[in-house]
Design an enzyme around this catalytic site. Structure first.
Site, PDB file in Angstrom:
ATOM      1  N   HIS A  12       0.875  -1.176   0.000  1.00  0.00           N
ATOM      2  CA  HIS A  12       0.000   0.000   0.000  1.00  0.00           C
ATOM      3  C   HIS A  12       0.914   1.228   0.000  1.00  0.00           C
ATOM      4  CE1 HIS A  12      -2.451  -2.983   2.225  1.00  0.00           C
ATOM      5  NE2 HIS A  12      -3.521  -2.328   1.850  1.00  0.00           N
TER       6      HIS A  12
ATOM      7  N   ASP B 117       2.154   2.068   3.442  1.00  0.00           N
ATOM      8  CA  ASP B 117       3.061   1.117   4.101  1.00  0.00           C
ATOM      9  C   ASP B 117       4.500   1.465   3.798  1.00  0.00           C
ATOM     10  OD1 ASP B 117       0.820  -0.468   4.653  1.00  0.00           O
ATOM     11  OD2 ASP B 117       1.083  -1.587   2.794  1.00  0.00           O
TER      12      ASP B 117
END
Ligand SMILES: [Mn+2]
Length: 439
Positions: free
Chosen positions: A100, A103
């Site tokens: 993501h 992240d």
């Protein structure tokens, strides 16, 4: 500086090995049904659980020991973490990873700052991909953690939040494209509702479709040709997620003219939360030509939530690989370990034990499934069970040659239907056991 100095590159040693840091079944170059194991699985490691998971739960803070991570939200720490991540990918011989946006890079104080952070970390990801040969299976945007997304992203009641989400996906698509990502995933996040009393469901679904069409249009504009994937999940965090299962997703895609642009990323633990087996979801999606990729994990039989555990159950991996083979494989998708080590498994080496054990379980599952397919072990029963459709009245029905009146005439003449035959469920279950025993 090595993040995992004690860990060697994991090698295949065969089923007799007792070395927990060796593969017993996953032999990347071994050919099964004309394709190497490496190409069947296209194993992928996730950034979120493996490099951002702390082991925190609603009852207590994180426990994970991660010496390479200084615990700050600095860009420099994110860059160092990326280097540690690639060391793990390489040592596991994983050809892919997935992330993501939030992240890999810390969110800034504005969209502009967040984008700059993302670019600065993507520079390191690009370098590391180049150096190691590890590739990006897919990218996605986290549109559920930040409080702005409390009502959802594409399905929010707040039009400004929809606009923010669109800008965030635009950037995530650009970075995924830059890094050669082979797919782009939408998991529903908070795209659903907690209570229908305060929800305009039709309007939210219309907005979701509009959002997806904009993503398709923008991908075309920048030349991103990766596969778009939707990841079904029935609940959690909302009580009802709009992408609840494979059937609901495909109906949504069909209703909004999106089937040409999307396939499904199926997750084991989401299937079970939806009250389905993973093999059901794989077979349903596969039958409609929509099997795109899988998030490989498992739930806990006794817990009703999304525990995202590493799968080691040969029945599960056999079933999954059987239906993946049946539907011609995962195409541009892969077996992506959307799984996290338990809070009690807090040492770095546990990340290796977890992945090695599960990669082996999938490899053995593949070998069992291929052995069953070589003998038509299930197909022989299925073909026999449906043989009344191969000729006579069955063939005429399938060919569209008869109507209700014809069938009434047929049955009035015949008097009653032919006798049924046994379904043989218990026999077939023991046939599956026979193959698990043999491989
Ligand atoms: Mn999950």
């Amino acid at each position: 500086m090595s993040a995992f100095p004690e860990i060697p590159t994991i090698q295949y040693e065969g089923p007799q090995s007792d070395n927990p840091l060796a593969f017993r079944w996953y032999n990347p170059e071994e050919v099964i049904e004309g394709k190497t194991m490496k190409d069947h699985f296209r194993f992928s490691i996730v950034y979120w659980h493996t490099f951002r998971g702390t082991g925190s739960d609603p009852f207590g803070p994180g426990t994970a020991v991660r010496p390479w991570d200084d615990g700050t939200e600095s860009v420099e720490n994110a860059q160092n973490r990326a280097r540690a991540a690639f060391e793990l990918f390489e040592k596991l011989q994983a050809p892919y990873y997935a992330f993501h946006d939030r992240d890999v890079a810390p969110e800034g104080n504005s969209l502009k700052e967040s984008n700059a952070h993302f670019d600065a970390v993507a520079d390191v990801l690009a370098e590391e991909q180049q150096r190691s040969g590890v590739k990006l299976l897919w990218g996605t945007a986290n549109m559920f953690s930040n409080p702005r997304f409390m009502h959802g992203a594409a399905t929010t009641c707040n039009a400004d939040v929809f606009a923010f989400a669109a800008a965030q996906v635009k950037k995530a698509l650009e970075v995924t494209h830059r890094l050669g990502g082979e797919n782009y995933v939408f998991w529903g996040g908070r795209e659903g509702y907690q209570n229908l009393y305060n929800t305009d469901m039709k309007r939210e679904l219309d907005h979701l479709a509009k959002f997806f069409h904009m993503a398709v249009d923008y991908a075309k504009e920048i030349g991103f040709t990766g596969q778009f994937l939707i990841e079904p999940k029935p609940k959690e965090p909302t009580k009802h997620q709009y992408d609840s299962d494979a059937a609901a997703c495909l109906n949504f895609l069909r209703a909004y003219d999106l089937t040409d642009h999307f396939k499904l990323n199926l997750e084991t633990n989401h299937a079970t939360l939806a009250g389905h087996t993973m093999m059901h979801e794989l077979d349903y999606a596969g039958a409609q030509g929509a099997l795109g990729s899988i998030d490989a994990n498992t739930g806990d039989l006794l817990l009703g939530w999304d525990t995202d555990q590493f799968a080691t159950d040969y029945y599960l991996t056999t079933q999954m690989m059987y239906y993946i083979l049946k539907h011609g494989g995962l195409g541009s998708g892969g077996v992506n370990f959307d799984a996290k080590v338990r809070r009690e498994s807090f040492e770095p080496i546990d990340l290796f034990y977890a992945h090695v054990g599960s990669m082996d379980a999938y490899a053995k599952g593949l070998k069992i499934a291929a052995a069953m397919r070589a003998d038509n072990a299930l197909e022989n029963y299925i073909n026999d069970r449906y043989s009344s459709w191969d000729s006579g009245i069955g063939a005429k029905i399938e060919a569209g040659e008869v109507n209700f009146a014809d069938l009434e005439t047929y049955m009035l003449e015949k008097g009653d239907a032919d006798e049924n035959q046994s379904g043989r469920q218990e026999l077939i279950e023991s046939v599956v056991n026979r193959y698990i025993d043999r491989v």
